[in-house]
Design a protein around this motif. Structure first.
Motif, mmCIF file in Angstrom:
data_model
loop_
_atom_site.group_PDB
_atom_site.id
_atom_site.type_symbol
_atom_site.label_atom_id
_atom_site.label_comp_id
_atom_site.label_asym_id
_atom_site.label_seq_id
_atom_site.Cartn_x
_atom_site.Cartn_y
_atom_site.Cartn_z
ATOM 1 N N ALA A 124 0.815 -1.219 0.000
ATOM 2 C CA ALA A 124 0.000 0.000 0.000
ATOM 3 C C ALA A 124 0.845 1.262 0.000
ATOM 4 O O ALA A 124 0.501 2.258 -0.631
ATOM 5 C CB ALA A 124 -0.928 0.005 1.209
ATOM 6 N N LEU A 125 1.968 1.222 0.709
ATOM 7 C CA LEU A 125 2.863 2.376 0.771
ATOM 8 C C LEU A 125 4.071 2.142 -0.117
ATOM 9 O O LEU A 125 4.623 1.036 -0.164
ATOM 10 C CB LEU A 125 3.334 2.618 2.212
ATOM 11 N N ARG A 126 4.484 3.202 -0.793
ATOM 12 C CA ARG A 126 5.647 3.099 -1.670
ATOM 13 C C ARG A 126 6.500 4.338 -1.509
ATOM 14 O O ARG A 126 5.978 5.456 -1.373
ATOM 15 C CB ARG A 126 5.189 2.971 -3.134
ATOM 16 N N CYS B 45 0.575 6.437 -1.417
ATOM 17 C CA CYS B 45 -0.296 5.398 -0.871
ATOM 18 C C CYS B 45 -1.303 5.007 -1.942
ATOM 19 O O CYS B 45 -1.962 5.880 -2.522
ATOM 20 C CB CYS B 45 -1.015 5.902 0.383
ATOM 21 N N SER B 46 -1.444 3.715 -2.182
ATOM 22 C CA SER B 46 -2.264 3.249 -3.307
ATOM 23 C C SER B 46 -3.652 2.781 -2.892
ATOM 24 O O SER B 46 -4.418 2.314 -3.739
ATOM 25 C CB SER B 46 -1.538 2.097 -4.021
ATOM 26 N N ILE B 47 -4.005 2.866 -1.608
ATOM 27 C CA ILE B 47 -5.317 2.391 -1.177
ATOM 28 C C ILE B 47 -6.071 3.508 -0.465
ATOM 29 O O ILE B 47 -5.474 4.419 0.105
ATOM 30 C CB ILE B 47 -5.209 1.165 -0.235
ATOM 31 N N ALA B 48 -7.394 3.426 -0.506
ATOM 32 C CA ALA B 48 -8.239 4.353 0.257
ATOM 33 C C ALA B 48 -8.349 3.850 1.690
ATOM 34 O O ALA B 48 -8.447 2.646 1.930
ATOM 35 C CB ALA B 48 -9.623 4.451 -0.380
ATOM 36 N N LEU B 49 -8.318 4.772 2.632
ATOM 37 C CA LEU B 49 -8.332 4.404 4.047
ATOM 38 C C LEU B 49 -9.500 5.050 4.787
ATOM 39 O O LEU B 49 -9.436 5.206 6.013
ATOM 40 C CB LEU B 49 -7.012 4.825 4.700
ATOM 41 N N LYS C 170 -10.677 4.222 8.436
ATOM 42 C CA LYS C 170 -9.910 3.096 8.969
ATOM 43 C C LYS C 170 -8.908 3.553 10.028
ATOM 44 O O LYS C 170 -8.307 4.622 9.931
ATOM 45 C CB LYS C 170 -9.150 2.378 7.846
ATOM 46 N N ARG C 171 -8.737 2.704 11.042
ATOM 47 C CA ARG C 171 -7.713 2.925 12.060
ATOM 48 C C ARG C 171 -6.450 2.193 11.614
ATOM 49 O O ARG C 171 -6.479 0.989 11.349
ATOM 50 C CB ARG C 171 -8.184 2.418 13.418
ATOM 51 N N VAL C 172 -5.329 2.915 11.570
ATOM 52 C CA VAL C 172 -4.103 2.399 10.958
ATOM 53 C C VAL C 172 -2.984 2.349 11.995
ATOM 54 O O VAL C 172 -2.806 3.289 12.779
ATOM 55 C CB VAL C 172 -3.664 3.279 9.775
ATOM 56 N N ALA C 173 -2.230 1.245 11.994
ATOM 57 C CA ALA C 173 -0.970 1.149 12.740
ATOM 58 C C ALA C 173 0.170 1.171 11.730
ATOM 59 O O ALA C 173 0.175 0.382 10.782
ATOM 60 C CB ALA C 173 -0.913 -0.120 13.574
ATOM 61 N N ALA D 259 -4.660 12.082 4.881
ATOM 62 C CA ALA D 259 -5.195 12.665 3.652
ATOM 63 C C ALA D 259 -5.949 11.627 2.817
ATOM 64 O O ALA D 259 -6.857 11.972 2.057
ATOM 65 C CB ALA D 259 -4.070 13.281 2.824
ATOM 66 N N ARG D 260 -5.591 10.352 2.981
ATOM 67 C CA ARG D 260 -6.285 9.274 2.282
ATOM 68 C C ARG D 260 -7.523 8.807 3.041
ATOM 69 O O ARG D 260 -8.160 7.833 2.654
ATOM 70 C CB ARG D 260 -5.338 8.082 2.066
ATOM 71 N N GLY D 261 -7.844 9.490 4.149
ATOM 72 C CA GLY D 261 -9.093 9.220 4.839
ATOM 73 C C GLY D 261 -8.985 8.436 6.130
ATOM 74 O O GLY D 261 -10.015 8.107 6.731
#
Length: 233
Positions: free
Chosen positions: A159-161, A187-191, A194-197, A218-220
């Motif tokens: 997802a991250l590059r 970042c290639s996915i919509a979030l 979502k809660r992200v670690a 910024a991706r949500g």
């Protein structure tokens, strides 16, 4: 048939549970962190509340979990893992992160605090493809995969590059680090919601995880937690 028992990475004594990597004695004697701010991870007066620095100028992430300061024995284990290709250390280091996060989660869960929520997606700080090719692996990806599995979260390894090569952060001051990382990630996915670690091995000034956190929000993403082995205090 000869059985070879695994030994503790620190004291070299035999281990009953080989997958743990360190014995219970060494685990209990890891250097304790001083009271730290749950948001920035730096020393602060109230470990259950954001420090004055974060109240005035909060980082873009919502919480930070670190096993300890960047000093032995953790720094020694990380150097073996990262620079000497001791990839068998990954489950041990990931387990230490999990134990530290669970301790914080138990403190905050009953408060329904936004500082400490169970993540839904686990991401890892990416290396540029040239650096990953030279090293042979991405150390943060090796930490993220078992953590996601243990917590029942989704792990998105691609997802991250890192979209362009950057100079080595350790050789730069804080201002140069920020400039070095500007627009370095994608970042290639919509979030959305979502809660992200976000996993890193060491957080020093926080420039790398701050840049990525802003991108994820910024991706949500609803919130971003930083998980790392060491936080340079």
């Amino acid at each position: 048939m000869l059985t070879i028992m695994a030994s503790c990475w620190l004291c070299r004594q035999p281990l009953w549970h080989s997958q743990h990597g360190v014995c219970s004695v060494c685990l209990r004697h890891l250097p304790a962190l001083p009271p730290c701010c749950p948001r920035c991870g730096l020393p602060g007066g109230q470990p259950l509340r954001p420090c004055g620095r974060c109240l005035q100028k909060p980082p873009p992430w919502q919480a930070l979990t670190a096993v300890g300061d960047y000093r032995p024995p953790l720094s020694t284990l990380l150097k073996q893992f990262k620079f000497h290709a001791k990839t068998e250390l990954a489950p041990l280091l990931a387990r230490l992160i999990l134990l530290r996060w669970l301790a914080g989660y138990r403190q905050y869960a009953y408060r329904d605090s936004p500082l400490w929520r169970r993540p839904e997606i686990v991401l890892s700080v990416p290396l540029h493809r040239r650096r990953q090719w030279a090293r042979g692996f991405n150390q943060t990806a090796l930490l993220a995969a078992p953590l996601a599995r243990w917590l029942g979260c989704r792990y998105q390894p691609l997802a991250l590059r890192r979209s362009r090569p950057t100079r080595i952060q350790q050789r730069l001051n804080a201002a140069a680090r920020r400039h070095n990382l500007h627009d370095a990630f994608s970042c290639s996915i919509a979030l959305t919601g979502k809660r992200v670690a976000l996993l890193d091995d060491v957080v020093t000034t926080g420039s790398t995880v701050a840049e990525i956190s802003r991108l994820l929000l910024a991706r949500g993403a609803a919130d971003v937690q930083i998980w790392c082995v060491c936080r340079t205090l």
